[in-house]
Design a protein around this motif. Structure first.
Motif, PDB file in Angstrom:
ATOM      1  N   ALA A 152     -75.758  -1.656 -10.778  1.00 42.94           N
ATOM      2  CA  ALA A 152     -74.340  -1.926 -10.569  1.00 42.94           C
ATOM      3  C   ALA A 152     -74.057  -3.366 -11.005  1.00 42.94           C
ATOM      4  CB  ALA A 152     -73.958  -1.722  -9.115  1.00 42.94           C
ATOM      5  N   MET A 153     -72.772  -3.642 -11.294  1.00 45.38           N
ATOM      6  CA  MET A 153     -72.378  -4.975 -11.747  1.00 45.38           C
ATOM      7  C   MET A 153     -71.246  -5.511 -10.875  1.00 45.38           C
ATOM      8  SD  MET A 153     -71.280  -6.438 -15.555  1.00 45.38           S
ATOM      9  CE  MET A 153     -70.923  -4.827 -16.095  1.00 45.38           C
ATOM     10  N   ALA A 154     -71.280  -6.817 -10.621  1.00 41.27           N
ATOM     11  CA  ALA A 154     -70.221  -7.513  -9.887  1.00 41.27           C
ATOM     12  C   ALA A 154     -69.177  -8.014 -10.885  1.00 41.27           C
ATOM     13  CB  ALA A 154     -70.821  -8.676  -9.105  1.00 41.27           C
ATOM     14  N   PRO A 155     -67.969  -8.331 -10.430  1.00 39.94           N
ATOM     15  CA  PRO A 155     -66.931  -8.847 -11.327  1.00 39.94           C
ATOM     16  C   PRO A 155     -67.334 -10.099 -12.098  1.00 39.94           C
ATOM     17  CG  PRO A 155     -65.950  -8.195  -9.243  1.00 39.94           C
ATOM     18  CD  PRO A 155     -67.449  -8.097  -9.082  1.00 39.94           C
TER      19      PRO A 155
ATOM     20  N   VAL B 183     -72.517  -3.716  -1.620  1.00 37.37           N
ATOM     21  CA  VAL B 183     -71.636  -4.761  -1.117  1.00 37.37           C
ATOM     22  C   VAL B 183     -72.420  -5.612  -0.122  1.00 37.37           C
ATOM     23  CG1 VAL B 183     -69.509  -5.259   0.142  1.00 37.37           C
ATOM     24  CG2 VAL B 183     -69.625  -3.262  -1.368  1.00 37.37           C
ATOM     25  N   VAL B 184     -72.409  -6.911  -0.340  1.00 36.11           N
ATOM     26  CA  VAL B 184     -72.962  -7.861   0.613  1.00 36.11           C
ATOM     27  C   VAL B 184     -71.755  -8.653   1.121  1.00 36.11           C
ATOM     28  CG1 VAL B 184     -74.637  -9.701   1.035  1.00 36.11           C
ATOM     29  CG2 VAL B 184     -75.087  -7.969  -0.742  1.00 36.11           C
TER      30      VAL B 184
ATOM     31  N   ASN C 294     -69.550  -3.719  -7.474  1.00 39.93           N
ATOM     32  CA  ASN C 294     -68.671  -2.561  -7.304  1.00 39.93           C
ATOM     33  C   ASN C 294     -68.496  -1.696  -8.547  1.00 39.93           C
ATOM     34  OD1 ASN C 294     -67.160  -4.350  -8.763  1.00 39.93           O
ATOM     35  ND2 ASN C 294     -65.420  -4.387  -7.364  1.00 39.93           N
ATOM     36  N   GLN C 295     -69.170  -2.020  -9.629  1.00 35.94           N
ATOM     37  CA  GLN C 295     -69.067  -1.214 -10.853  1.00 35.94           C
ATOM     38  C   GLN C 295     -70.408  -0.523 -11.109  1.00 35.94           C
ATOM     39  OE1 GLN C 295     -67.864  -3.331 -14.390  1.00 35.94           O
ATOM     40  NE2 GLN C 295     -68.364  -1.618 -15.704  1.00 35.94           N
TER      41      GLN C 295
ATOM     42  N   PRO D  39     -77.013  -8.393   5.753  1.00 32.84           N
ATOM     43  CA  PRO D  39     -76.583  -7.000   5.823  1.00 32.84           C
ATOM     44  C   PRO D  39     -75.792  -6.617   4.584  1.00 32.84           C
ATOM     45  CG  PRO D  39     -75.121  -8.355   7.150  1.00 32.84           C
ATOM     46  CD  PRO D  39     -76.207  -9.256   6.617  1.00 32.84           C
ATOM     47  N   GLY D  40     -75.845  -5.339   4.240  1.00 30.05           N
ATOM     48  CA  GLY D  40     -75.084  -4.838   3.101  1.00 30.05           C
ATOM     49  C   GLY D  40     -74.757  -3.371   3.264  1.00 30.05           C
TER      50      GLY D  40
END
Length: 173
Positions: free
Chosen positions: A42-45, A152-153, A160-161, A128-129
Motif C-alpha cells: 500500500a502507498m501513503a499520500p 493506518v497508523v 490508504n492506496q 497500534p494500527g
C-alpha cells in the motif's frame, strides 16, 4: 384442496425466501486461515510504501484472531522493518468462495475484507494500527476491489492506496 395446499405451502415458504442469505449464512462459527505469503503493498499520500506479509487464523461468531507477520516501511531516506501482531478482529465481509474472476478454484478458497487491529513493533517501539486485507476471490467482489492491503497508523501515517498483493482466506470449518 389443491389450491388450499398451495396457499399453505406459500405461507410457510415465503418468510424463509425473504430472509437475507447473509443473515442465515453468518449465524454459525466460520474459521479461516489468513495467508499473505507474498508482500501485499500500500502507498501513503506522501509516496511512502508499506509491504506486509503474514499468516494466522480468524473466526467470526464469535470474533477472534491469531495472526502475525512482518512489514517494511519504505520512505525517501530508506526503509524500516518490523513485525505486526493482530490484537482484534474488527470486521469481516465475505465476497464468497470457490471462484476468482469467473474461474473455479478450490471451494474452500475465499475472499473478502478482513479488518484487524494490530500492534506494529520496530525494535523496542510499538504502535497500534489498523490493517485491512482485501482478497478478490468469490463471486461478489465490488467492481472497484483490488487485491492487497491498507494500513493506518493513527496520528502517524495512512497507507490508504492499495498497490497490490496476493493473499487468500482458506475456510477450515
Amino acid at each position: 384442496m389443491r389450491i388450499r395446499a398451495i396457499v399453505v405451502l406459500t405461507m410457510i415458504l415465503t418468510p424463509s425466501l425473504l430472509t437475507p442469505a447473509s443473515a442465515v449464512a453468518s449465524s454459525g462459527t466460520q474459521t479461516y486461515e489468513l495467508h499473505l505469503e507474498e508482500p501485499n503493498m500500500a502507498m501513503a499520500p506522501n509516496g511512502d510504501t508499506v509491504a506486509v506479509t503474514g499468516e494466522g487464523e480468524f473466526s467470526v461468531n464469535p470474533k477472534s484472531v491469531e495472526a502475525s507477520g512482518r512489514f517494511t516501511h519504505t520512505y525517501a531516506g530508506g526503509s524500516t522493518s518490523g513485525t505486526w501482531t493482530a490484537t482484534e478482529l474488527l470486521e469481516y465481509q465475505s465476497y464468497g468462495c470457490g471462484v476468482v474472476f469467473g474461474d473455479p478454484i478450490p471451494a474452500n478458497f475465499c475472499g473478502g475484507v478482513v479488518k484487524l487491529r494490530v500492534m506494529l513493533t520496530v525494535g523496542s517501539t510499538s504502535l497500534p494500527g489498523i490493517l485491512t486485507v482485501f482478497c478478490v476471490i468469490g463471486p461478489n467482489p465490488p467492481n472497484s476491489a483490488s487485491e492487497g492491503i491498507t494500513l493506518v497508523v493513527p496520528g502517524v501515517i495512512n497507507f490508504n492506496q492499495v498497490v497490490g498483493g496476493d493473499n487468500v482466506y482458506v475456510r477450515v470449518d
